[in-house]
Design an enzyme around this catalytic site. Structure first.
Site, PDB file in Angstrom:
ATOM      1  N   SER A 149       8.887   0.262 -29.423  1.00 44.60           N
ATOM      2  CA  SER A 149       9.817   0.400 -28.299  1.00 44.60           C
ATOM      3  C   SER A 149       9.115  -0.070 -27.037  1.00 44.60           C
ATOM      4  O   SER A 149       7.884  -0.226 -27.010  1.00 44.60           O
ATOM      5  CB  SER A 149      10.222   1.879 -28.161  1.00 44.60           C
ATOM      6  OG  SER A 149      10.889   2.134 -26.948  1.00 44.60           O
ATOM      7  N   TYR A 162       9.708  11.050 -27.563  1.00 45.29           N
ATOM      8  CA  TYR A 162       9.994   9.669 -27.951  1.00 45.29           C
ATOM      9  C   TYR A 162       8.867   8.753 -27.474  1.00 45.29           C
ATOM     10  O   TYR A 162       8.339   7.936 -28.245  1.00 45.29           O
ATOM     11  CB  TYR A 162      11.334   9.225 -27.367  1.00 45.29           C
ATOM     12  CG  TYR A 162      11.776   7.854 -27.823  1.00 45.29           C
ATOM     13  CD1 TYR A 162      12.428   7.686 -29.041  1.00 45.29           C
ATOM     14  CD2 TYR A 162      11.533   6.725 -27.038  1.00 45.29           C
ATOM     15  CE1 TYR A 162      12.830   6.431 -29.468  1.00 45.29           C
ATOM     16  CE2 TYR A 162      11.938   5.468 -27.457  1.00 45.29           C
ATOM     17  CZ  TYR A 162      12.588   5.324 -28.671  1.00 45.29           C
ATOM     18  OH  TYR A 162      12.985   4.075 -29.099  1.00 45.29           O
TER      19      TYR A 162
END
Length: 257
Positions: A149, A162
């Site tokens: 990501s 996350y």
């Protein structure tokens, strides 16, 4: 010496296991790899998207199998690998795509939400990679592709687990690449930028963050899911046999600024 030609991108005869491969970006990965000749095995927590994904893969002339399985369950990894081998007999490509995100303010973040995200995004990826590596080492070939990501590199001030998990995915990618290189296994990752999906619609339409994000991207545009398909095929194919330990940003240049 290997000769480079059009077949270098071919995945004919290969089997790809994709977690979360029936929805969102995962479905595009299933479609891309099957387009280049791979049979697909999808693992997901629900059966959402199975019929549509089956149709896309079979239209590309490939076989597909499914397993409904929570990757955080005890012994899930061994169960998943056994299911792939039972249906196809071998495993050549693992795409660790499944992931979740929970948002909250720093002082309000709940311990159980931290654990839930870490279990899916990091622990599930680790255990499945570990189980797949045992098969790939015996075969003396394989590809493991982890989905990172922008938060593999940047802070996420409302998505703490996350951000932590995606930083860790980058570290695991490098560690596994180093450990498995002698066994002719390449371990890489893709770090998608800001991609137009159903999950990001609210962010795209946010009157503040939407324009901020778009203005931060040198190309000036959010990405589209199909723009991740080429990098996925490259990392899954023989064309990338001398590439390992890389997390490839596909972000329109977002990380440049």
């Amino acid at each position: 010496m290997t000769t480079f030609d059009r077949s270098s991108f071919s995945l004919n005869g290969k089997v790809a296991l994709i977690t979360g491969g029936a929805r969102g970006l995962g479905q595009f990965y299933s479609e891309a790899l099957s387009l280049y000749g791979a049979d697909i095995f999808v693992v997901s927590a629900s059966q959402n998207g199975w019929d549509d994904t089956r149709q896309k893969v079979e239209q590309n002339g490939q076989q597909i199998g499914f397993l409904q399985q929570d990757i955080t369950d005890p012994d899930a990894a061994d169960h998943i690998i056994a299911a792939v081998l039972e249906q196809f007999g071998h495993l050549d490509i693992l795409v660790n795509n499944a992931g979740i995100q929970i948002r909250n303010d720093v002082l309000d973040f709940k311990d159980e939400d931290w654990q839930k995200v870490i279990d899916v995004n990091l622990n599930g990826l680790y255990y499945l990679s570990h189980a797949a590596a045992k098969v790939m080492v015996k075969q003396q070939h394989g590809k493991i592709i982890n989905i990172g990501s922008m938060q593999s590199y940047r802070a996420g001030k409302r998505i703490f687990p996350y951000a932590a998990s995606k930083h860790a995915v980058l570290g695991l990618t490098r560690a596994y690449a180093d450990a498995l290189a002698p066994d002719h296994i390449q371990v890489n990752g893709i770090a998608p930028g800001y991609i137009k999906t159903d999950m990001t619609t609210a962010l795209q339409n946010d009157p503040v963050r939407g324009p901020e994000i778009q203005g931060h991207i040198p190309s000036g545009d959010w990405g589209t899911p199909d723009q991740l398909m080429g990098p996925m095929v490259f990392l899954a194919s023989a064309a990338s046999d001398y590439v390992t330990g890389v997390m490839l940003p596909v972000d329109g240049g977002y990380l440049l600024r």
